[in-house]
Design a protein around this motif. Structure first.
Motif, PDB file in Angstrom:
ATOM      1  N   THR A  49       3.004 -10.142  25.170  1.00 10.49           N
ATOM      2  CA  THR A  49       1.783  -9.734  24.702  1.00 10.49           C
ATOM      3  C   THR A  49       2.220  -8.213  23.749  1.00 10.49           C
ATOM      4  OG1 THR A  49       1.107  -8.237  26.307  1.00 10.49           O
ATOM      5  CG2 THR A  49       0.142 -10.471  26.418  1.00 10.49           C
ATOM      6  N   THR A  50       1.157  -7.421  23.238  1.00 11.40           N
ATOM      7  CA  THR A  50       1.379  -6.336  22.668  1.00 11.40           C
ATOM      8  C   THR A  50       1.406  -5.192  23.829  1.00 11.40           C
ATOM      9  OG1 THR A  50      -0.868  -6.114  22.169  1.00 11.40           O
ATOM     10  CG2 THR A  50       0.307  -6.923  20.527  1.00 11.40           C
ATOM     11  N   ILE A  51       1.878  -3.964  23.538  1.00 13.96           N
ATOM     12  CA  ILE A  51       1.789  -3.035  24.712  1.00 13.96           C
ATOM     13  C   ILE A  51       0.639  -2.204  24.322  1.00 13.96           C
ATOM     14  CG2 ILE A  51       2.836  -1.062  25.316  1.00 13.96           C
ATOM     15  CD1 ILE A  51       5.616  -2.247  24.103  1.00 13.96           C
ATOM     16  N   LYS A  52      -0.146  -2.110  25.407  1.00 14.59           N
ATOM     17  CA  LYS A  52      -1.488  -1.479  25.355  1.00 14.59           C
ATOM     18  C   LYS A  52      -1.256   0.126  26.063  1.00 14.59           C
ATOM     19  CE  LYS A  52      -3.717  -4.803  23.780  1.00 14.59           C
ATOM     20  NZ  LYS A  52      -4.155  -4.611  22.509  1.00 14.59           N
ATOM     21  N   LYS A  53      -1.324   1.076  25.263  1.00 14.42           N
ATOM     22  CA  LYS A  53      -0.932   2.418  25.553  1.00 14.42           C
ATOM     23  C   LYS A  53      -2.339   3.054  26.487  1.00 14.42           C
ATOM     24  CE  LYS A  53       2.567   3.035  22.935  1.00 14.42           C
ATOM     25  NZ  LYS A  53       3.845   3.287  23.292  1.00 14.42           N
ATOM     26  N   LYS A  54      -1.490   3.662  27.640  1.00  9.71           N
ATOM     27  CA  LYS A  54      -2.245   4.760  28.474  1.00  9.71           C
ATOM     28  C   LYS A  54      -3.578   4.138  28.907  1.00  9.71           C
ATOM     29  CE  LYS A  54      -0.353   8.778  25.951  1.00  9.71           C
ATOM     30  NZ  LYS A  54      -0.620   9.893  25.258  1.00  9.71           N
ATOM     31  N   THR A  55      -3.238   3.113  29.736  1.00 12.19           N
ATOM     32  CA  THR A  55      -4.378   2.303  30.166  1.00 12.19           C
ATOM     33  C   THR A  55      -4.356   1.594  31.531  1.00 12.19           C
ATOM     34  OG1 THR A  55      -6.301   0.885  29.784  1.00 12.19           O
ATOM     35  CG2 THR A  55      -4.243   0.170  28.905  1.00 12.19           C
ATOM     36  N   LEU A  56      -5.275   1.326  32.514  1.00 11.28           N
ATOM     37  CA  LEU A  56      -4.997   0.502  33.836  1.00 11.28           C
ATOM     38  C   LEU A  56      -5.932  -0.554  33.595  1.00 11.28           C
ATOM     39  CD1 LEU A  56      -4.917   3.499  36.423  1.00 11.28           C
ATOM     40  CD2 LEU A  56      -3.075   2.314  35.172  1.00 11.28           C
ATOM     41  N   PHE A  57      -6.849  -0.601  32.427  1.00  7.64           N
ATOM     42  CA  PHE A  57      -7.566  -1.708  32.085  1.00  7.64           C
ATOM     43  C   PHE A  57      -7.229  -2.415  30.718  1.00  7.64           C
ATOM     44  CE2 PHE A  57      -9.654   0.960  35.505  1.00  7.64           C
ATOM     45  CZ  PHE A  57     -10.201  -0.134  36.365  1.00  7.64           C
ATOM     46  N   PRO A  58      -6.269  -2.924  30.441  1.00  9.04           N
ATOM     47  CA  PRO A  58      -5.864  -3.293  29.168  1.00  9.04           C
ATOM     48  C   PRO A  58      -6.762  -4.449  28.859  1.00  9.04           C
ATOM     49  CG  PRO A  58      -4.053  -4.018  30.627  1.00  9.04           C
ATOM     50  CD  PRO A  58      -5.153  -3.172  31.588  1.00  9.04           C
ATOM     51  N   SER A  59      -6.889  -4.813  27.441  1.00 13.92           N
ATOM     52  CA  SER A  59      -7.602  -5.775  26.990  1.00 13.92           C
ATOM     53  C   SER A  59      -6.707  -6.384  25.817  1.00 13.92           C
ATOM     54  CB  SER A  59      -8.925  -5.501  26.227  1.00 13.92           C
ATOM     55  OG  SER A  59      -9.489  -6.650  25.750  1.00 13.92           O
ATOM     56  N   TRP A  60      -6.116  -7.717  26.109  1.00 10.73           N
ATOM     57  CA  TRP A  60      -5.329  -8.291  25.153  1.00 10.73           C
ATOM     58  C   TRP A  60      -5.839  -9.287  24.107  1.00 10.73           C
ATOM     59  CZ3 TRP A  60      -2.985  -7.318  30.211  1.00 10.73           C
ATOM     60  CH2 TRP A  60      -1.809  -6.408  30.239  1.00 10.73           C
ATOM     61  N   GLU A  61      -6.463 -10.159  25.004  1.00 10.19           N
ATOM     62  CA  GLU A  61      -7.261 -11.481  23.951  1.00 10.19           C
ATOM     63  C   GLU A  61      -6.370 -11.990  23.238  1.00 10.19           C
ATOM     64  OE1 GLU A  61     -10.026 -12.533  25.344  1.00 10.19           O
ATOM     65  OE2 GLU A  61     -10.371 -11.000  26.379  1.00 10.19           O
ATOM     66  N   GLU A  62      -5.048 -12.401  23.736  1.00 14.68           N
ATOM     67  CA  GLU A  62      -3.807 -12.978  22.969  1.00 14.68           C
ATOM     68  C   GLU A  62      -3.528 -14.230  23.519  1.00 14.68           C
ATOM     69  OE1 GLU A  62      -0.735 -10.318  22.190  1.00 14.68           O
ATOM     70  OE2 GLU A  62      -1.711  -8.467  22.744  1.00 14.68           O
TER      71      GLU A  62
END
Length: 114
Positions: A49-62
């Motif tokens: 997946t893509t990298i989600k910066k500075k989060t503990l609750f990432p949303s990818w929807e990939e």
């Protein structure tokens, strides 16, 4: 006749909830690495997946599609924290062959330590 049935397995990585902090700022830069493991216990396909910066609750929807015409043993989804150099392990989910073939529509999984 060498024609063989094609079997496509589709998986969507929706989100992470309350992930562990791996960075000094109290957050993480999570991404998910997906490995299809064949019957010889070797990685057959890799995606991430893509990298989600500075989060503990990432949303990818990939959504990812894999050709599982050849027999596979499992699919492993490993969550990592991306660092400037390298990465930190955050947890893993292993989907075994029975679950993959069951065609489960939607499931939530808890990250395991290994």
């Amino acid at each position: 006749n060498n024609s063989k049935m094609s079997s496509i397995f589709r998986i969507t990585v929706h989100e992470g909830k309350d992930l562990i902090s791996k960075d000094k700022n109290g957050l993480s830069d999570p991404y998910v690495s997906i490995h299809v493991i064949n019957n010889h216990n070797k990685v057959e396909t890799k995606r991430k997946t893509t990298i989600k910066k500075k989060t503990l609750f990432p949303s990818w929807e990939e959504t990812f599609e894999f050709d599982i015409s050849n027999m596979i043993q499992s699919i492993e989804l490993t969550c990592y924290d991306k660092d400037t150099i390298g990465r930190d392990f955050m947890g893993v989910v292993k989907l075994d062959n029975d679950l993959i073939l069951s065609g489960a529509d939607h499931k939530d999984f808890e990250l395991q330590k290994k």
